[in-house]
Design a protein around this motif. Structure first.
Motif, short mmCIF file in Angstrom:
data_model
loop_
_atom_site.label_atom_id
_atom_site.label_comp_id
_atom_site.label_asym_id
_atom_site.label_seq_id
_atom_site.Cartn_x
_atom_site.Cartn_y
_atom_site.Cartn_z
N ILE A 157 0.84 -1.21 0.00
CA ILE A 157 0.00 0.00 0.00
C ILE A 157 0.88 1.26 0.00
O ILE A 157 0.65 2.19 -0.77
CB ILE A 157 -0.95 -0.02 1.21
CG1 ILE A 157 -2.02 -1.10 0.99
CG2 ILE A 157 -1.61 1.35 1.40
CD1 ILE A 157 -2.85 -1.40 2.21
N PHE A 187 2.72 1.51 -3.55
CA PHE A 187 1.94 1.66 -4.79
C PHE A 187 0.68 2.48 -4.66
O PHE A 187 0.06 2.83 -5.66
CB PHE A 187 1.61 0.28 -5.36
CG PHE A 187 2.83 -0.44 -5.85
CD1 PHE A 187 3.48 -0.01 -7.01
CD2 PHE A 187 3.36 -1.52 -5.15
CE1 PHE A 187 4.61 -0.66 -7.45
CE2 PHE A 187 4.50 -2.17 -5.60
CZ PHE A 187 5.12 -1.74 -6.75
N LYS A 188 0.27 2.78 -3.44
CA LYS A 188 -1.02 3.45 -3.30
C LYS A 188 -0.95 4.81 -2.62
O LYS A 188 -1.99 5.41 -2.35
CB LYS A 188 -1.99 2.53 -2.50
CG LYS A 188 -2.33 1.22 -3.19
CD LYS A 188 -3.17 1.45 -4.43
CE LYS A 188 -3.28 0.16 -5.24
NZ LYS A 188 -3.89 0.39 -6.55
N THR A 189 0.22 5.27 -2.29
CA THR A 189 0.31 6.59 -1.65
C THR A 189 1.26 7.50 -2.45
O THR A 189 2.14 7.00 -3.15
CB THR A 189 0.85 6.50 -0.21
OG1 THR A 189 2.22 6.11 -0.26
CG2 THR A 189 0.07 5.50 0.63
N PRO A 190 1.07 8.81 -2.31
CA PRO A 190 2.00 9.75 -2.96
C PRO A 190 3.42 9.54 -2.46
O PRO A 190 4.37 9.62 -3.24
CB PRO A 190 1.48 11.12 -2.53
CG PRO A 190 0.06 10.90 -2.15
CD PRO A 190 -0.02 9.51 -1.62
N LEU A 230 4.97 6.80 -4.42
CA LEU A 230 5.30 7.24 -5.79
C LEU A 230 6.60 8.04 -5.77
O LEU A 230 7.47 7.87 -6.61
CB LEU A 230 4.15 8.10 -6.34
CG LEU A 230 4.33 8.59 -7.78
CD1 LEU A 230 4.33 7.43 -8.75
CD2 LEU A 230 3.24 9.59 -8.15
N ARG A 231 6.71 8.90 -4.76
CA ARG A 231 7.92 9.71 -4.66
C ARG A 231 9.14 8.85 -4.32
O ARG A 231 10.22 9.07 -4.85
CB ARG A 231 7.74 10.80 -3.60
CG ARG A 231 6.75 11.84 -4.07
CD ARG A 231 6.41 12.83 -2.99
NE ARG A 231 5.34 13.70 -3.46
CZ ARG A 231 5.07 14.90 -2.95
NH1 ARG A 231 5.77 15.36 -1.93
NH2 ARG A 231 4.09 15.62 -3.43
N ARG A 238 9.58 5.79 -5.19
CA ARG A 238 9.98 5.11 -6.43
C ARG A 238 10.68 6.06 -7.38
O ARG A 238 11.70 5.72 -8.00
CB ARG A 238 8.76 4.48 -7.10
CG ARG A 238 8.29 3.21 -6.40
CD ARG A 238 7.14 2.57 -7.14
NE ARG A 238 5.89 3.30 -6.94
CZ ARG A 238 4.92 3.39 -7.85
NH1 ARG A 238 5.06 2.79 -9.02
NH2 ARG A 238 3.82 4.06 -7.59
N ALA A 239 10.15 7.27 -7.50
CA ALA A 239 10.75 8.25 -8.41
C ALA A 239 12.17 8.59 -7.97
O ALA A 239 13.10 8.65 -8.77
CB ALA A 239 9.89 9.50 -8.49
N GLN A 248 14.52 5.79 -8.79
CA GLN A 248 14.79 5.55 -10.22
C GLN A 248 15.56 6.67 -10.87
O GLN A 248 16.41 6.45 -11.71
CB GLN A 248 13.46 5.35 -10.97
CG GLN A 248 12.77 4.06 -10.63
CD GLN A 248 11.34 4.07 -11.12
OE1 GLN A 248 11.01 4.72 -12.11
NE2 GLN A 248 10.48 3.36 -10.44
N ALA A 275 13.01 13.60 -9.87
CA ALA A 275 12.23 13.95 -8.70
C ALA A 275 12.55 15.38 -8.27
O ALA A 275 11.66 16.18 -7.99
CB ALA A 275 12.53 12.97 -7.57
N ALA A 289 11.16 9.22 -14.51
CA ALA A 289 11.48 7.98 -13.80
C ALA A 289 11.10 6.81 -14.70
O ALA A 289 9.93 6.68 -15.08
CB ALA A 289 10.72 7.92 -12.48
N ILE A 337 -4.99 10.50 2.07
CA ILE A 337 -3.74 9.76 2.24
C ILE A 337 -3.32 9.08 0.95
O ILE A 337 -2.15 9.03 0.62
CB ILE A 337 -3.88 8.64 3.30
CG1 ILE A 337 -4.66 9.12 4.51
CG2 ILE A 337 -2.50 8.11 3.70
CD1 ILE A 337 -4.98 7.99 5.47
N LEU A 389 -2.99 7.79 -3.01
CA LEU A 389 -2.77 8.33 -4.34
C LEU A 389 -3.99 8.02 -5.19
O LEU A 389 -4.44 6.88 -5.25
CB LEU A 389 -1.52 7.66 -4.94
CG LEU A 389 -1.17 7.97 -6.37
CD1 LEU A 389 -0.73 9.42 -6.47
CD2 LEU A 389 -0.05 7.05 -6.83
#
Lengths: 313, 511
Positions: free
Chosen positions: A168, A171-174, A177-178, A180-181, A184, A189, B92, B112, B114
């Motif tokens: 979660i 993959f499911k929160t900002p 995402l950040r 991962r960015a 990578q 970023a 990315a 919370i 995304l």
């Protein structure tokens, strides 16, 4: 059927796999989340040690499992924060900083064990609490499956929930995402105004959070005392696990399961007439073999298909 | 015409003393495509960094829409509506288009989580608004470069950019992708956007720009309407400067070929052909000059000749012997010396002493070492001789290289290479960034080396240097040899310019 084979095919073996897998899975999630953010955390060994020790001592002195849990988590997260401070703020090499912290954790826990338990080896003179076992209603009455899945320590179920939590977050929160960015392409970023160091720090703190659970389980679930260097390389095996699992939730879980199986196997083989030194070597040997096979495979794959990611990003 | 951006009197000196922008002033008119052209190192990129807030100038002012701005970071620039598409894209690779698009300003679900559906939605909307056809749910690494670049442009538009800066955007694109890009840019202009287009490719600039600014040597040469300039004009403004030096006298006689490069092609990991069928010979007592704008394959060619890179096709012969598959050490032992273009990266180990740097190519030979022991007494003597002979300014032979000035570090490299046993010298940018006195000294050394009967391959971004020293000149453009000049005294930089920029080509020189 040989006695060994019979015991491996028994439900008890499945139960043992999940039991030994638990600390590995926690540690692996800790490694995975920091790796996602592009910083490799090899300090899980130290994080688990300080959490294990803190949990045992606090539980013995306060008699409260909840306070012990919180104290253990805080200890682990503090160690991760120290790693973040050395690496991100003082710009120390993360590997060197982590090695230093591992040695620090090993030393300080032995020292404090002597202070609190008057013994340099274990805290067995202290009465540590343990996390309770849980018998899952319906499932426990299913034959075989019930015997494997039910009756585990609450933290073993916690480890499975942690896989979901990791999924979660990533993959499911900002934040995920950040993370991962940043892992990578930190320049990308940064170019959209993300504070790269802050995101890396958050990932390390989460790494400390997962690792702390692994340590608490070792001392207050697996056994009921703290012993010097009781992590026995699990923090490093976790790195192998995450590499194999591709840092992904399911992959990390399956790889942990594999290493859990090998570890459980080692315990069962120990009952045979084989020198114990050899038996305890097995998990480490498998780690090396798996990693070698994996990296050869990965290189072959890479040779076939040149990474497109590198060319422009 | 309304000005969207005014740059006034920018002075930028980097900490290492390089003056990158000097009294740079330029106006960008709203709703135009404004090209900024110049050779590498002319100061284009520094100017863009100033406009985009990546670096701050020592002097000068920037006005955006009539207001003075003081940008501390790219983030500030994005906030006021300036967007930049970097040459190396800022994406990315393992994230999808939509994820890259919303990075940093993610839509939320329940405070919370995304909201990935919303991310897809807004990405789809902005791509439709601008008529971009891009797959929004594919990972960036699975998209071709042209599409990735469109994602990057869209990312800036999504952040409400009105002024878009594109830094050498065509570098990695195929001709077809370039056409698509140019159509996109014209479309954006019709949408009311302003575009700054940085390039050194004249054809493209003429094709797309409304106005053109030429930079050279950290300064603005001119800003004119595109219709007022021809490609030849621009080429002249970029590279044609007065030549005020004496050419060295040609060698009395040249001998047999020592180095023979035959049909070398090189395709890199990204499948880009960087060298195409390059062939030439260099003879005893000859200096062959390679002229060209940097980044046209020179670096790869040097690395292939010295064994640092493997050619995709073709072969190289040293005194008739193929070097295929040989290691750099073996190639050196066959008689090649190499003054590398990247002095600090390949030329020296800067944390170690002069002595150690002098012997890195010969430490394993007698009398520098015996069996497993280095003979320091001999090494020190050897080093002292080199320091004296090459007039290197240093406290002692045991001083760390990093404490020397750039010119003296270069002399360390030159001293080592010229004192090695060689018959062929590859001299890449041998005087880059060093003072005039040292430059003169190095030039004399090269001449002496030539007169001693050795073959020299001179690669330089400094045309004057090429013209001064070369016996013969070849010009490289886009990985191909496009011209060859044997009558060096009769030609000038102005004459070479169009060849270096790909405007002209001698058919006979190819192949």
């Amino acid at each position: 059927m040989s006695p060994l084979l019979r015991s491996i095919l028994s439900p008890e073996f499945g139960f043992a796999v999940l039991r030994v897998m638990t600390p590995l899975l926690f540690a692996a999630l800790g490694v995975a989340i920091s790796e996602m953010a592009g910083s490799i955390n090899i300090a899980l060994e130290g994080i688990m040690l300080v959490s294990a020790f803190t949990g045992v001592v606090v539980s013995a002195y306060t008699g409260s499992l909840v306070i012990a849990l919180l104290a253990g988590l805080i200890a682990g997260i503090i160690l991760a924060a120290m790693l973040g401070y050395f690496h991100l703020k003082l710009k120390a090499d993360i590997i060197l900083a982590a090695i230093a912290l591992n040695m620090f954790a090993s030393g300080i826990t032995i020292f404090l064990t002597f202070i609190f338990a008057h013994d340099k080896g274990t805290t067995s003179s202290l009465r540590s609490l343990v996390f309770p076992d849980i018998h899952i209603p319906v499932i426990k009455s299913i034959p075989i499956l019930g015997e494997i899945l039910s009756g585990h320590n609450i933290l073993t179920y916690g480890a499975l929930l942690a896989v979901a939590l990791y999924y979660i977050i990533i993959f499911k929160t900002p934040l995920g995402l950040r993370i991962r960015a940043v892992g990578q392409n930190p320049d990308a970023a940064e170019s959209v105004g993300i504070d790269v160091n802050r995101i890396k720090l958050y990932a390390l703190l989460l790494s400390g959070f997962f690792g702390a659970f692994g340590g608490l389980y070792l001392a207050m679930g697996y056994v009921s005392w703290f012993a010097r260097d009781m992590t026995a390389g699990r923090g490093f095996i976790a790195i192998a696990i995450t590499t194999l699992g591709g840092y992904l939730p399911i992959g990390t879980f399956l790889a942990s399961l594999l290493f859990g199986t090998v570890n459980a196997l080692a315990i069962y083989i120990a009952s045979l007439q084989i020198p114990s030194e050899f038996v305890s070597l097995i998990p480490y040997l498998v780690t090396v073999i798996v990693l070698a096979v994996y990296s050869v495979q990965a290189r072959r794959k890479k040779a076939r298909k040149p990474t497109k990611a590198k060319e422009a990003v | 015409m309304e000005k969207i951006l005014e740059v006034k009197g920018i002075l930028k000196i980097y900490p290492n003393g390089v003056i990158a922008n000097k009294d740079v002033s330029v106006d960008i008119e709203k709703n135009t495509i404004h090209a900024i052209v110049g050779e590498n190192g002319a100061g284009k990129t520094t100017l863009m960094k100033v406009i985009f807030g990546i670096t701050q100038p020592q002097e000068g002012e920037v006005f955006y829409k009539g207001e003075k701005i003081n940008l501390k970071s790219p983030h500030d620039a994005i906030e006021i509506g300036i967007g930049m598409v970097h040459q190396h894209l800022m994406l990315a690779p393992d994230l999808t288009t939509a994820e890259n698009m919303v990075l940093g300003i993610e839509p939320l679900r329940g405070k919370i989580f995304l909201n990935i559906d919303k991310a897809f939605e807004v990405t789809k909307k902005v791509s439709q608004d601008y008529g971009f056809d891009i797959p929004i749910d594919k990972k960036i690494k699975d998209l071709p470069i042209g599409i990735r670049q469109r994602v990057e442009i869209l990312k800036a538009l999504f952040r409400n950019a009105e002024l878009l800066i594109l830094d050498e955007p065509t570098t990695f694109l195929t001709p077809q992708e370039i056409d698509v890009l140019f159509n996109t840019l014209k479309d954006l202009k019709n949408h009311g956007k302003t575009i700054i287009f940085i390039s050194h490719k004249l054809k493209e600039v003429k094709q797309i720009a409304d106005r053109i600014t030429v930079m050279s040597d950290a300064k603005i040469v001119t800003t004119k309407e595109a219709s007022e300039l021809t490609e030849h004009d621009i080429a002249y403004l970029m590279v044609g400067r007065d030549i005020s030096f004496e050419r060295i006298s040609p060698p009395e006689k040249m001998g047999k070929p020592l180095l023979s490069v035959q049909n070398i092609s090189y395709i890199n990991d990204e499948n880009v052909k960087l060298l195409n069928n390059v062939s030439f010979d260099i003879r005893e007592s000859e200096i062959l000059g390679l002229a060209g704008v940097e980044g046209n394959g020179q670096s790869e060619l040097i690395k292939i000749i010295t064994g640092l890179l493997k050619a995709s096709e073709g072969n190289i012969y040293i005194k008739g012997e193929s070097i295929k598959g040989l290691s750099p050490r073996v190639i050196r032992e066959m008689g090649i010396a190499h003054i590398p273009e990247d002095r600090m990266g390949y030329g020296v180990a800067d944390k170690t002493s002069l002595e150690e740097n002098f012997i890195v190519d010969r430490y394993y030979k007698s009398p520098f070492s015996k069996i497993f022991r280095l003979i320091w007494k001999y090494i020190t003597n050897h080093s002292r001789k080199l320091i004296e002979q090459f007039k290197i300014l240093t406290l002692s032979s045991k001083t760390t290289v990093s404490s020397l000035s750039g010119g003296n570090i270069q002399k360390v490299v030159v001293a080592r290479e010229l004192s090695s046993e060689h018959e062929i010298l590859i001299a890449a940018q041998p005087t880059r960034g060093i003072d005039v006195g040292s430059e003169e000294h190095v030039h004399n050394l090269l001449k002496n080396t030539r007169d001693a009967g050795k073959a020299i391959f001179l690669i330089s971004a400094d045309l004057d240097e090429i013209l001064k020293l070369s016996t013969r000149i070849i010009v490289i453009y886009n990985g191909e040899i496009v011209a060859e000049f044997t009558d060096v005294p009769k030609i000038s930089g102005k004459y070479l310019g169009p060849y270096m920029l790909g405007v002209k080509k001698q058919e006979a020189a190819v192949g």
